[in-house]
Design a protein around this motif. Structure first.
Motif, PDB file in Angstrom:
ATOM      1  N   ALA A  78     -19.528  12.858  31.912  1.00 31.27           N
ATOM      2  CA  ALA A  78     -19.202  14.052  31.128  1.00 31.27           C
ATOM      3  C   ALA A  78     -19.869  15.295  31.717  1.00 31.27           C
ATOM      4  CB  ALA A  78     -19.637  13.849  29.675  1.00 31.27           C
ATOM      5  N   LYS A  79     -21.110  15.146  32.145  1.00 33.32           N
ATOM      6  CA  LYS A  79     -21.838  16.282  32.737  1.00 33.32           C
ATOM      7  C   LYS A  79     -21.144  16.763  34.003  1.00 33.32           C
ATOM      8  CE  LYS A  79     -26.367  17.650  34.526  1.00 33.32           C
ATOM      9  NZ  LYS A  79     -27.757  17.190  34.819  1.00 33.32           N
ATOM     10  N   ASP A  80     -20.730  15.817  34.842  1.00 31.08           N
ATOM     11  CA  ASP A  80     -20.061  16.203  36.088  1.00 31.08           C
ATOM     12  C   ASP A  80     -18.689  16.822  35.839  1.00 31.08           C
ATOM     13  OD1 ASP A  80     -22.261  15.251  37.375  1.00 31.08           O
ATOM     14  OD2 ASP A  80     -21.319  13.440  38.184  1.00 31.08           O
ATOM     15  N   LEU A  81     -18.052  16.453  34.717  1.00 34.28           N
ATOM     16  CA  LEU A  81     -16.760  17.049  34.369  1.00 34.28           C
ATOM     17  C   LEU A  81     -16.938  18.394  33.659  1.00 34.28           C
ATOM     18  CD1 LEU A  81     -14.742  13.949  33.050  1.00 34.28           C
ATOM     19  CD2 LEU A  81     -14.465  15.121  35.241  1.00 34.28           C
ATOM     20  N   GLY A  82     -18.164  18.694  33.249  1.00 33.26           N
ATOM     21  CA  GLY A  82     -18.431  19.943  32.550  1.00 33.26           C
ATOM     22  C   GLY A  82     -17.982  19.934  31.103  1.00 33.26           C
ATOM     23  N   VAL A  83     -18.022  18.751  30.469  1.00 34.03           N
ATOM     24  CA  VAL A  83     -17.592  18.635  29.072  1.00 34.03           C
ATOM     25  C   VAL A  83     -18.661  17.890  28.272  1.00 34.03           C
ATOM     26  CG1 VAL A  83     -15.149  18.645  29.674  1.00 34.03           C
ATOM     27  CG2 VAL A  83     -16.366  16.459  29.525  1.00 34.03           C
ATOM     28  N   LYS A  84     -18.495  17.868  26.953  1.00 35.16           N
ATOM     29  CA  LYS A  84     -19.401  17.131  26.080  1.00 35.16           C
ATOM     30  C   LYS A  84     -18.912  15.689  25.913  1.00 35.16           C
ATOM     31  CE  LYS A  84     -20.836  21.158  23.342  1.00 35.16           C
ATOM     32  NZ  LYS A  84     -20.897  21.754  21.980  1.00 35.16           N
ATOM     33  N   LEU A  85     -19.850  14.774  25.742  1.00 30.90           N
ATOM     34  CA  LEU A  85     -19.505  13.364  25.546  1.00 30.90           C
ATOM     35  C   LEU A  85     -19.523  13.025  24.060  1.00 30.90           C
ATOM     36  CD1 LEU A  85     -18.953  10.559  26.872  1.00 30.90           C
ATOM     37  CD2 LEU A  85     -21.410  10.135  26.646  1.00 30.90           C
ATOM     38  N   LYS A  86     -18.467  12.381  23.594  1.00 33.94           N
ATOM     39  CA  LYS A  86     -18.402  11.880  22.230  1.00 33.94           C
ATOM     40  C   LYS A  86     -18.185  10.369  22.300  1.00 33.94           C
ATOM     41  CE  LYS A  86     -15.794  12.178  17.891  1.00 33.94           C
ATOM     42  NZ  LYS A  86     -14.638  12.816  17.202  1.00 33.94           N
ATOM     43  N   ILE A  87     -19.031   9.619  21.624  1.00 29.96           N
ATOM     44  CA  ILE A  87     -18.953   8.158  21.660  1.00 29.96           C
ATOM     45  C   ILE A  87     -18.271   7.644  20.400  1.00 29.96           C
ATOM     46  CG2 ILE A  87     -20.276   6.012  21.753  1.00 29.96           C
ATOM     47  CD1 ILE A  87     -22.436   7.531  23.277  1.00 29.96           C
ATOM     48  N   LYS A  88     -17.270   6.818  20.580  1.00 22.61           N
ATOM     49  CA  LYS A  88     -16.561   6.206  19.455  1.00 22.61           C
ATOM     50  C   LYS A  88     -16.742   4.692  19.550  1.00 22.61           C
ATOM     51  CE  LYS A  88     -12.869   7.990  17.736  1.00 22.61           C
ATOM     52  NZ  LYS A  88     -11.493   8.474  17.446  1.00 22.61           N
TER      53      LYS A  88
END
Length: 491
Positions: A78-88
């Motif tokens: 997620a960091k490398d994509l420049g987005v936030k990570l949401k865990i489901k």
């Protein structure tokens, strides 16, 4: 490795086979997967947190959190994509369907990229290569050396996994036993229902290092590299997204981050979990489970009762063609719902409607249980209506009351009094049946007990706690319902 599609998911996929291929073909025709994720700003990672040290629950700052090696990889992606990570979180069997129906964006859950799975999803490069051990009771360490030592005994493994297939195919004169969760298998091992449990080496090490009564031995299974490796899964046709994430995976492998950082960090959480394993320490988890169980039950009873009344009235309708058609449709609905498992219905609402409307897991669970309850309530109400003496209807009509008014003011009140015990029984049943929605990640009592079992490595204690909690809920509800039943009889 983890489970493949279970039988129930095969049924669900078969129901959607005319829809999913169309969406897959569209994705392949115009691949904007990377752009779509970056524009959304959130990457939803699906995982089954019952597989330490890959992914499991740990108490962090007083809150139960999903941690583990795979979670660290997800954060890096997620960091490398420049987005936030949401865990489901959800059961492993649900992950592939959740990915195909858009509930999640990727799967990082110790999933092995087998040829069968590659036909349905796109995998990144392998980020971890493992192997298999067999966990046994330490007291039996002199008795068992490898898979060939279990002749006349019973070996267990997670149902649908490569370990389970290996146990069935690569052992002789050995019974195989499959269960859906590692925690259940370890509990069965400790209660001597099983002689050994086949699992991945890191998981075996996690369990044995935190339980002095367990030991691990080499399995000596003959396994392919696909069956012992882990990769990240994306929707079929997500080429641009997979290519981008492959750069992250390659960096993780090049810098050996899994062994240098991610596994040691997971080990610290595993040790933290065993510092305080008392059930009182997890009261918040159980309280949350009770809260969601009551929300599901109360909402499902309310909507189920409304659906039941409408279906019952439709089934008793007589007259023109429209009423006849209405009666046939309602009868078909009741028979179909009563003839299919609630688990399949929950999965169909969550994943099936998910193709068109992105419903939250809790909402999907309430809808599915309400639709199921409505079919049964309809039969209770229809029986209650038929139990009211026909003379009551004739008397009301002779007084000039319409059909609707007669049903509303004369028949239904008497029918309700007659069927109150049955409705009360349905309410009690729904309290217990709400546990089914745990398969789609709703945090009710069963889900929370599994979290506690994963946290503490204690199999029996969490089960005892939820048994007591379910009894308190059902006993309290039955006393309240009995009070109103006595009042109605008195009136």
């Amino acid at each position: 490795m983890k489970k493949r599609f279970g039988l129930l998911l095969a049924i669900i996929v078969a129901l959607f086979m005319t829809v999913v291929p169309l969406s897959t073909q569209h994705a392949q025709a115009a691949d904007n997967s990377l752009e779509k994720i970056q524009k959304k700003g959130v990457l939803v990672m699906g995982t089954s947190p019952d597989y330490p040290p890959y992914e499991f629950q740990a108490t962090v700052n007083g809150k139960s959190t999903v941690v583990g090696m795979d979670v660290q990889i997800g954060k890096k992606v997620a960091k490398d994509l420049g987005v936030k990570l949401k865990i489901k979180s959800m059961s492993f069997d649900s992950l592939l369907v959740a990915l195909q129906t858009g509930k999640i964006d990727m799967i990082i859950s110790g999933m092995n990229p087998t040829p069968a799975r590659r036909k349905n999803v796109a995998f990144t490069h392998v980020y971890y290569q493992g192997g298999y051990d067999i966990v046994i009771n330490k007291a039996d360490k002199a008795k068992y050396k490898n898979k060939d030592s279990f002749k006349g005994g019973t070996l267990g493994a997670q149902t649908g996994t490569t370990q389970y297939n290996a146990v069935k195919k690569q052992t002789k004169n050995t019974a195989s036993k499959g269960m859906t969760s590692q925690s259940d298998l370890i509990l069965a091992l400790q209660s001597h229902k099983l002689d050994g449990v086949a699992m991945e080496k890191p998981s075996a090490e996690a369990y044995t290092s935190n339980n002095k009564n367990l030991a691990a031995i080499p399995s000596d299974f003959d396994m392919s590299s696909d069956a012992t490796s882990s990769a990240i899964a994306f929707r079929k046709g997500s080429t641009s997204l997979v290519n981008k994430v492959n750069k992250t995976v390659d960096q993780i492998k090049k810098e050996n981050l899994v062994k240098k950082q991610y596994l040691p960090a997971a080990g610290k959480y595993l040790k933290t979990n065993t510092v305080n394993t008392s059930m009182g320490h997890y009261w918040q988890a159980f309280a949350t489970g009770v809260e969601y169980t009551l929300i599901i039950t109360v909402c499902s009873v309310f909507f189920g009762f409304i659906i039941g009344i409408l279906l019952a009235l439709a089934r008793t309708a007589k007259g023109n063609i429209f009423k006849t058609a209405l009666r046939w449709v309602s009868t078909a609905y009741v028979e179909f719902i009563r003839g299919t498992p609630m688990m399949v219905q929950v999965m169909f609402v969550y994943f099936g409607l998910g193709l068109f409307v992105n419903l939250p897991a809790l909402t999907s669970g309430i809808i599915a249980i309400s639709l199921n309850s409505g079919a049964y309530v309809a039969e209770y109400i229809r029986g209650g209506i038929n139990s009211v003496n026909i003379g009551q209807t004739e008397a009301a009509r002779s007084l000039g009351m319409s059909n609707g008014a007669t049903m509303r003011y004369v028949v239904l009140p008497q029918a309700l009094k007659n069927i109150w015990p049955s409705l009360g029984n349905e309410f009690i049943t729904l309290i217990k049946d709400s546990s089914i929605v745990s398969i789609i990640g709703v945090t009710e009592l069963i889900y929370q007990s599994n979290i506690v079992r994963s946290d503490t490595y204690r199999g029996v204690a969490p089960i005892v706690v939820i048994m007591v909690l379910y009894f308190i809920l059902t006993f309290t509800a039955s006393r309240i319902l009995n009070y109103f039943e006595r009042k109605m009889q008195h009136d």
